[in-house]
Motif scaffolding. Structure first.
Motif, PDB file in Angstrom:
ATOM      1  N   LEU A 246       0.834  -1.210   0.000  1.00  0.00           N
ATOM      2  CA  LEU A 246       0.000   0.000   0.000  1.00  0.00           C
ATOM      3  C   LEU A 246       0.864   1.253   0.000  1.00  0.00           C
ATOM      4  N   GLU A 247       1.945   1.207   0.772  1.00  0.00           N
ATOM      5  CA  GLU A 247       2.829   2.368   0.832  1.00  0.00           C
ATOM      6  C   GLU A 247       3.487   2.619  -0.530  1.00  0.00           C
ATOM      7  N   LEU A 248       3.888   1.532  -1.201  1.00  0.00           N
ATOM      8  CA  LEU A 248       4.504   1.681  -2.527  1.00  0.00           C
ATOM      9  C   LEU A 248       3.505   2.252  -3.525  1.00  0.00           C
ATOM     10  N   GLN A 249       2.264   1.793  -3.450  1.00  0.00           N
ATOM     11  CA  GLN A 249       1.250   2.319  -4.361  1.00  0.00           C
ATOM     12  C   GLN A 249       0.980   3.789  -4.081  1.00  0.00           C
ATOM     13  N   ARG A 250       0.952   4.143  -2.768  1.00  0.00           N
ATOM     14  CA  ARG A 250       0.705   5.553  -2.414  1.00  0.00           C
ATOM     15  C   ARG A 250       1.849   6.438  -2.879  1.00  0.00           C
ATOM     16  N   LEU A 251       3.072   5.970  -2.739  1.00  0.00           N
ATOM     17  CA  LEU A 251       4.217   6.759  -3.187  1.00  0.00           C
ATOM     18  C   LEU A 251       4.216   6.946  -4.700  1.00  0.00           C
ATOM     19  N   LYS A 252       3.806   5.893  -5.424  1.00  0.00           N
ATOM     20  CA  LYS A 252       3.706   6.035  -6.885  1.00  0.00           C
ATOM     21  C   LYS A 252       2.681   7.099  -7.266  1.00  0.00           C
ATOM     22  N   GLU A 253       1.545   7.088  -6.561  1.00  0.00           N
ATOM     23  CA  GLU A 253       0.533   8.097  -6.851  1.00  0.00           C
ATOM     24  C   GLU A 253       1.064   9.486  -6.527  1.00  0.00           C
ATOM     25  N   VAL A 255       4.186  10.443  -6.604  1.00  0.00           N
ATOM     26  CA  VAL A 255       5.190  10.810  -7.611  1.00  0.00           C
ATOM     27  C   VAL A 255       4.523  11.331  -8.866  1.00  0.00           C
ATOM     28  N   VAL A 256       3.478  10.622  -9.328  1.00  0.00           N
ATOM     29  CA  VAL A 256       2.777  11.074 -10.536  1.00  0.00           C
ATOM     30  C   VAL A 256       2.134  12.432 -10.307  1.00  0.00           C
ATOM     31  N   THR A 257       1.530  12.601  -9.099  1.00  0.00           N
ATOM     32  CA  THR A 257       0.886  13.886  -8.804  1.00  0.00           C
ATOM     33  C   THR A 257       1.898  15.013  -8.727  1.00  0.00           C
ATOM     34  N   VAL A 258       3.038  14.749  -8.105  1.00  0.00           N
ATOM     35  CA  VAL A 258       4.073  15.782  -7.995  1.00  0.00           C
ATOM     36  C   VAL A 258       4.641  16.122  -9.364  1.00  0.00           C
ATOM     37  N   ILE A 259       4.789  15.113 -10.216  1.00  0.00           N
ATOM     38  CA  ILE A 259       5.293  15.388 -11.577  1.00  0.00           C
ATOM     39  C   ILE A 259       4.334  16.296 -12.321  1.00  0.00           C
ATOM     40  N   ARG A 260       3.062  15.991 -12.220  1.00  0.00           N
ATOM     41  CA  ARG A 260       2.071  16.843 -12.880  1.00  0.00           C
ATOM     42  C   ARG A 260       2.100  18.252 -12.288  1.00  0.00           C
ATOM     43  N   SER A 261       2.182  18.328 -10.951  1.00  0.00           N
ATOM     44  CA  SER A 261       2.192  19.641 -10.307  1.00  0.00           C
ATOM     45  C   SER A 261       3.431  20.437 -10.701  1.00  0.00           C
ATOM     46  N   ASN A 262       4.567  19.765 -10.773  1.00  0.00           N
ATOM     47  CA  ASN A 262       5.795  20.449 -11.190  1.00  0.00           C
ATOM     48  C   ASN A 262       5.693  20.958 -12.628  1.00  0.00           C
ATOM     49  N   GLN A 263       5.115  20.143 -13.492  1.00  0.00           N
ATOM     50  CA  GLN A 263       4.940  20.595 -14.883  1.00  0.00           C
ATOM     51  C   GLN A 263       4.010  21.801 -14.947  1.00  0.00           C
ATOM     52  N   LYS A 264       2.929  21.749 -14.186  1.00  0.00           N
ATOM     53  CA  LYS A 264       2.015  22.877 -14.175  1.00  0.00           C
ATOM     54  C   LYS A 264       2.667  24.104 -13.569  1.00  0.00           C
ATOM     55  N   LYS A 303       0.484  20.830  -3.379  1.00  0.00           N
ATOM     56  CA  LYS A 303       1.659  19.966  -3.386  1.00  0.00           C
ATOM     57  C   LYS A 303       2.015  19.525  -1.978  1.00  0.00           C
ATOM     58  N   LYS A 304       1.933  20.449  -1.003  1.00  0.00           N
ATOM     59  CA  LYS A 304       2.217  20.092   0.381  1.00  0.00           C
ATOM     60  C   LYS A 304       1.219  19.092   0.917  1.00  0.00           C
ATOM     61  N   GLN A 305      -0.064  19.271   0.557  1.00  0.00           N
ATOM     62  CA  GLN A 305      -1.081  18.315   1.011  1.00  0.00           C
ATOM     63  C   GLN A 305      -0.815  16.915   0.446  1.00  0.00           C
ATOM     64  N   VAL A 306      -0.393  16.895  -0.784  1.00  0.00           N
ATOM     65  CA  VAL A 306      -0.111  15.579  -1.386  1.00  0.00           C
ATOM     66  C   VAL A 306       1.049  14.906  -0.697  1.00  0.00           C
ATOM     67  N   LEU A 307       2.099  15.698  -0.465  1.00  0.00           N
ATOM     68  CA  LEU A 307       3.269  15.129   0.195  1.00  0.00           C
ATOM     69  C   LEU A 307       2.964  14.712   1.618  1.00  0.00           C
ATOM     70  N   ALA A 308       2.079  15.460   2.273  1.00  0.00           N
ATOM     71  CA  ALA A 308       1.710  15.120   3.655  1.00  0.00           C
ATOM     72  C   ALA A 308       0.761  13.950   3.725  1.00  0.00           C
ATOM     73  N   GLY A 309       0.101  13.631   2.619  1.00  0.00           N
ATOM     74  CA  GLY A 309      -0.822  12.493   2.612  1.00  0.00           C
ATOM     75  C   GLY A 309      -2.087  12.752   3.346  1.00  0.00           C
ATOM     76  N   THR A 310      -2.639  13.956   3.244  1.00  0.00           N
ATOM     77  CA  THR A 310      -3.875  14.280   3.964  1.00  0.00           C
ATOM     78  C   THR A 310      -5.123  13.901   3.191  1.00  0.00           C
ATOM     79  N   GLY A 311      -4.976  13.372   1.948  1.00  0.00           N
ATOM     80  CA  GLY A 311      -6.164  13.004   1.174  1.00  0.00           C
ATOM     81  C   GLY A 311      -6.881  11.819   1.788  1.00  0.00           C
ATOM     82  N   LYS A 312      -8.120  11.734   1.595  1.00  0.00           N
ATOM     83  CA  LYS A 312      -8.932  10.660   2.159  1.00  0.00           C
ATOM     84  C   LYS A 312      -8.803   9.357   1.373  1.00  0.00           C
TER      85      LYS A 312
END
Length: 468
Positions: A246-253, A255-264, A303-312
């Motif tokens: 689960l942790e590996l799957q969450r980290l992959k998500e 990473v993809v979200t941060v990549i998109r955020s960085n591009q934006k 980006k901070k929320q994603v890194l902190a993992g506050t999503g439900k």
């Protein structure tokens, strides 16, 4: 005539009634044979004392003296008793001999068979003895003749085939096709007739292999990797394994979200630079720049929320949202495994938007080639798209060099990223290092410098000034 011949006055003996027709034919032949006699009714007879007298058969008169009208030395054509008796005896003898042969026909046939068999065996023995004596010559003659006949037949056949190559090829093709069809039908029929036996053998063989692998998995200390792969589902999954997955799957998500955020964020920073430049030139109001800054601030908070993992996470989704998410999962899986759809879609996009389309859709769909599976599927997409571009847009090899192939540009843009550079760095780094460390290798392509270097080497070896 038969009654006259059988009468006592005729003095004829040996008369057989069954030979009446044969008697008449024989007497006619005897009469016809008397060509020198005359047609006079007189003919010569003799008594027992051998005295001659002449009888006229028409009048019945007779005389001791020779009449003037007698035919002379040739005599008369009329048949005498002796001639009739001789003819009767010949016919009767022939008849008796025929009856004898008929009564003894099996014996005669047996005698003939024995005689003919003896003669045939004698001829065969003589022929065999001659062949045995002349066997070397016979073999040589036969060999010469058969060789000549075979060479002649081969030459004729070769000339015929050379004169009819098209027909020969057609016949050969038809025969080979018929033989292939026959063998295929026989094999297919054999398989159909022995389907149960084949299934039974396959089942037994697979079960034996499975038992062997299971024994290796349970008894060997270090079983092979392919055996472990077969029985990995039997290994117990602990809570730690589940948590790490689960942790590996969450980290992959993330990473993809941060990549998109960085591009934006990169795009927004570029736009912010443009707006600041316009603000400096008094072409934009300060409120627009402040609003764009707030937008950048919101991106940072997300980006901070994603890194902190506050999503439900997925648990907060409703039933309809989960069904929609599952449908999207099936869609993305189908698009990943079947690259024909995206390959066709690439060429439907304008060339000016291919880079943005690749970054926003393709790389996101393949998770930026985050693992080996997604990297392999992305390479298959590039391969399929390149094949379609070559089939549809490239007519000569020079079009690839002089033109601007869309797929090649996408591949180059992808490999210019960090992951692409690392994948190229690993195989190419040893080769490039070897070339750099080679002191004897010169990479200078200037012809003047190459010429000067060659002259220096030549003078160094010879110790004399070069005349070139």
């Amino acid at each position: 005539m038969l009654g006259a011949m059988q009468s006592p006055g005729s003095s004829l003996h040996g008369v057989v009634p069954d030979c009446a027709d044969t008697y008449l034919q024989q007497l006619q032949e005897i009469k016809a044979a008397k060509t020198d006699a005359s047609d006079s009714p007189l003919f010569l007879l003799k008594t027992k004392e051998n005295h001659a007298f002449y009888v006229n058969v028409e009048t019945g008169e007779w005389t001791w003296e020779e009449p003037l009208e007698y035919g002379g030395a040739g005599g008369s054509r009329q048949l005498t008793r002796e001639e009739i008796q001789r003819g009767v005896l010949e016919v009767t003898a022939t008849y008796d001999r025929e009856r004898l042969f008929r009564s003894n026909e099996p014996l005669v046939v047996l005698i003939q068979a024995v005689v003919r068999g003896y003669q045939a065996r004698k001829r065969f023995a003589e022929r065999r003895r001659l062949i045995n004596i002349q066997l070397p010559a016979v073999v040589r003659i036969q060999a010469q003749w058969r060789g000549y006949a075979q060479r002649r037949a081969y030459s004729d056949r070769l000339a015929y085939l050379q004169a009819h190559p098209a027909e020969a090829l057609k016949i050969q093709s038809a025969v080979r096709m018929w033989l292939a069809k026959r063998d295929y039908n026989r094999q297919l029929t054999y398989y159909r007739d022995h389907t149960r036996e084949a299934i039974r053998v396959q089942t037994w063989w697979r079960s034996a292999l499975a038992r062997q692998d299971y024994w290796a998995f349970t008894h060997q200390e270090n079983p092979p990797l392919n055996v472990v792969r077969k029985f990995v589902h039997l290994l117990e999954n602990s809570e730690r394994d589940y948590t790490e997955e689960l942790e590996l799957q969450r980290l992959k998500e993330q990473v993809v979200t941060v990549i998109r955020s960085n591009q934006k964020l990169d795009q927004d920073l570029n736009m912010m630079d443009i707006k600041i430049g316009l603000l400096v030139k008094n072409r934009l109001t300060l409120q627009d720049v402040v609003a764009h800054g707030r937008k950048l601030k919101n991106h940072n908070e997300i980006k901070k929320q994603v890194l902190a993992g506050t999503g439900k996470g997925i648990k907060s989704l409703s039933k309809e949202s989960r069904e929609l998410l599952e449908a999207y999962q099936h869609l993305f899986y189908h698009l990943q495994t079947n690259p024909n759809y995206l390959a066709k879609l690439i060429f439907e996009m304008p060339q000016s938007r291919t880079t943005k389309f690749m970054e926003s859709v393709i790389l996101t769909l393949y998770n930026y080639a985050g693992n080996q599976r997604e990297e392999c599927l992305l390479n298959k997409l590039f391969k399929t798209a390149l094949e379609q571009e070559i089939r549809g847009c490239v007519s000569t090899p020079s079009d690839i060099v002089t033109g601007s192939p869309m797929v090649i540009q996408m591949v180059v843009a992808f490999n210019r990223r960090d992951r692409g550079l690392s994948s190229l760095r690993d195989p190419l780094n040893p080769l490039v290092t070897t070339i750099i460390n080679d002191k004897n290798l010169s990479l200078n392509t200037n012809p003047i410098e190459v010429y000067k270097q060659w002259v220096n080497q030549l003078e160094t070896k010879t110790g004399q000034a070069s005349g070139v």
